[in-house]
Design a protein around this motif. Structure first.
Motif, PDB file in Angstrom:
ATOM      1  N   ALA A   1       0.804 -22.261 166.148  1.00  8.16           N
ATOM      2  CA  ALA A   1       1.245 -23.582 166.567  1.00  8.16           C
ATOM      3  C   ALA A   1       2.747 -23.637 166.818  1.00  8.16           C
ATOM      4  O   ALA A   1       3.263 -24.672 167.175  1.00  8.16           O
ATOM      5  CB  ALA A   1       0.852 -24.603 165.524  1.00  8.16           C
TER       6      ALA A   1
ATOM      7  N   ASN B   1       4.328 -25.568 185.468  1.00  8.03           N
ATOM      8  CA  ASN B   1       2.966 -25.983 185.806  1.00  8.03           C
ATOM      9  C   ASN B   1       2.930 -27.402 186.357  1.00  8.03           C
ATOM     10  O   ASN B   1       2.064 -28.204 186.021  1.00  8.03           O
ATOM     11  CB  ASN B   1       2.027 -25.843 184.612  1.00  8.03           C
TER      12      ASN B   1
ATOM     13  N   THR C   1       4.841 -29.938 185.774  1.00 11.07           N
ATOM     14  CA  THR C   1       5.363 -30.977 184.884  1.00 11.07           C
ATOM     15  C   THR C   1       6.866 -30.781 184.700  1.00 11.07           C
ATOM     16  O   THR C   1       7.300 -29.667 184.397  1.00 11.07           O
ATOM     17  CB  THR C   1       4.674 -30.896 183.505  1.00 11.07           C
TER      18      THR C   1
ATOM     19  N   GLN D   1      10.134 -30.238 183.003  1.00 13.18           N
ATOM     20  CA  GLN D   1      10.404 -29.747 181.647  1.00 13.18           C
ATOM     21  C   GLN D   1      11.893 -29.577 181.361  1.00 13.18           C
ATOM     22  O   GLN D   1      12.255 -29.016 180.340  1.00 13.18           O
ATOM     23  CB  GLN D   1       9.684 -28.413 181.406  1.00 13.18           C
TER      24      GLN D   1
ATOM     25  N   GLY E   1       5.297 -25.725 176.606  1.00 12.99           N
ATOM     26  CA  GLY E   1       4.399 -25.899 175.470  1.00 12.99           C
ATOM     27  C   GLY E   1       3.420 -24.744 175.362  1.00 12.99           C
ATOM     28  O   GLY E   1       3.354 -23.862 176.226  1.00 12.99           O
ATOM     29  N   GLU E   2       2.640 -24.777 174.293  1.00 13.37           N
ATOM     30  CA  GLU E   2       1.661 -23.721 174.042  1.00 13.37           C
ATOM     31  C   GLU E   2       0.629 -23.658 175.165  1.00 13.37           C
ATOM     32  O   GLU E   2       0.208 -22.587 175.585  1.00 13.37           O
ATOM     33  CB  GLU E   2       0.980 -23.991 172.707  1.00 13.37           C
ATOM     34  N   LYS E   3       0.232 -24.807 175.696  1.00  8.41           N
ATOM     35  CA  LYS E   3      -0.774 -24.856 176.751  1.00  8.41           C
ATOM     36  C   LYS E   3      -0.271 -24.252 178.058  1.00  8.41           C
ATOM     37  O   LYS E   3      -1.060 -23.833 178.885  1.00  8.41           O
ATOM     38  CB  LYS E   3      -1.215 -26.296 176.980  1.00  8.41           C
ATOM     39  N   ASP E   4       1.045 -24.237 178.258  1.00 10.90           N
ATOM     40  CA  ASP E   4       1.610 -23.676 179.489  1.00 10.90           C
ATOM     41  C   ASP E   4       1.378 -22.174 179.597  1.00 10.90           C
ATOM     42  O   ASP E   4       1.434 -21.609 180.681  1.00 10.90           O
ATOM     43  CB  ASP E   4       3.114 -23.975 179.588  1.00 10.90           C
TER      44      ASP E   4
ATOM     45  N   ALA F   1      -1.457 -20.674 178.687  1.00  9.89           N
ATOM     46  CA  ALA F   1      -2.899 -20.415 178.660  1.00  9.89           C
ATOM     47  C   ALA F   1      -3.321 -19.395 179.719  1.00  9.89           C
ATOM     48  O   ALA F   1      -4.228 -18.606 179.499  1.00  9.89           O
ATOM     49  CB  ALA F   1      -3.668 -21.716 178.848  1.00  9.89           C
ATOM     50  N   ASN F   2      -2.663 -19.397 180.866  1.00 12.28           N
ATOM     51  CA  ASN F   2      -3.001 -18.460 181.954  1.00 12.28           C
ATOM     52  C   ASN F   2      -1.949 -17.378 182.130  1.00 12.28           C
ATOM     53  O   ASN F   2      -1.743 -16.889 183.231  1.00 12.28           O
ATOM     54  CB  ASN F   2      -3.185 -19.234 183.268  1.00 12.28           C
TER      55      ASN F   2
END
Length: 189
Positions: free
Chosen positions: A28, A58, A60, A62, A88-91, A93-94
Motif C-alpha cells: 500500500a 494515464n 489524469t 498529477q 498512485g498504485e493503480k497507475d 497496474a499495466n
C-alpha cells in the motif's frame, strides 16, 4: 514433546502475522514522486511567464507548475521549484506509466516514463506557430467606432540551398607514361 510444540507454535504464529502485516504495508506504500525542470517553447518561441505546464499520468492531471521566467520551468538548485508528478498504485497496474505534458492546455511533443524519485531535465515544446497577440486597430463605420482585431499570419519560408558543386581532382599516374583517357570511343564505321 508437547512442551516444545506449545512454545514454538505462538512464536511461529506471531512471525507469520508480522510477515503478513509487513507485506500489506509495503503493497500500500505510495510511489515516490518524480520531478522535472527545463525549457518550454511554443512554435520555437519561449513561453511567457505565467504559462501553466501540467503533467498527466494515464490522462489524469498529477502535477503542475507556473512558469516564472520566460522559457524556463523549475531549476537545478536545491531550493528551486520543479514540476512534481505523483502517481498512485493503480497507475502501475499495466506497467510503468507514461507522463504526458500540456503547455497552456496544448499537448507538448514530449512525454516521459514515470521514474520514482528521479529529477529529470526535460525540454518541452509545442510545434506550430507561437501565440502572437493580435493587434487591435480602430475601424470607423458611419457613426460607430469599433475595434476589430487584425490577425497577422506568420508563414514559414522555405529557403532552397543550391546543390553542392562536385569538385574534380586530377589523378596523378605513378609511372612516367602519359595518362590515357579512360573512355575511348571506337571510330565510326
Amino acid at each position: 514433546m508437547t512442551i516444545k510444540c506449545t512454545i514454538w507454535m505462538p512464536v511461529l504464529l506471531i512471525a507469520g502475522m508480522c510477515i503478513a502485516v509487513c507485506g500489506l504495508v509495503s503493497a500500500a506504500s505510495p510511489q515516490l514522486p518524480c520531478e522535472f525542470y527545463g525549457t518550454a517553447t511554443i512554435g520555437g518561441s519561449p513561453v511567457p511567464a505565467g504559462t501553466v505546464i501540467t503533467a498527466y499520468v494515464n490522462g489524469t492531471p498529477q502535477g503542475r507548475i507556473t512558469v516564472t521566467e520566460a522559457g524556463k520551468f523549475g531549476g537545478t538548485g536545491t531550493f528551486d521549484e520543479r514540476l512534481i508528478v505523483m502517481a498512485g498504485e493503480k497507475d502501475f497496474a499495466n506497467g510503468v506509466p507514461t507522463i504526458t505534458f500540456k503547455i497552456n492546455e496544448q499537448n507538448a511533443d514530449q512525454s516521459a516514463p514515470y521514474q520514482p524519485g528521479a529529477s529529470t531535465q526535460l525540454n518541452l515544446s509545442v510545434a506550430g506557430q507561437a501565440a502572437v497577440p493580435a493587434p487591435v486597430e480602430p475601424v470607423t463605420q458611419s457613426n460607430n467606432s469599433t475595434q476589430v482585431p487584425v490577425i497577422v499570419a506568420q508563414v514559414p519560408v522555405q529557403v532552397q540551398t543550391p546543390a553542392p558543386t562536385p569538385v574534380i581532382t586530377p589523378v596523378q599516374n605513378q609511372s612516367s607514361q602519359a595518362v590515357q583517357p579512360a573512355c575511348v570511343s571506337a571510330p565510326a564505321q
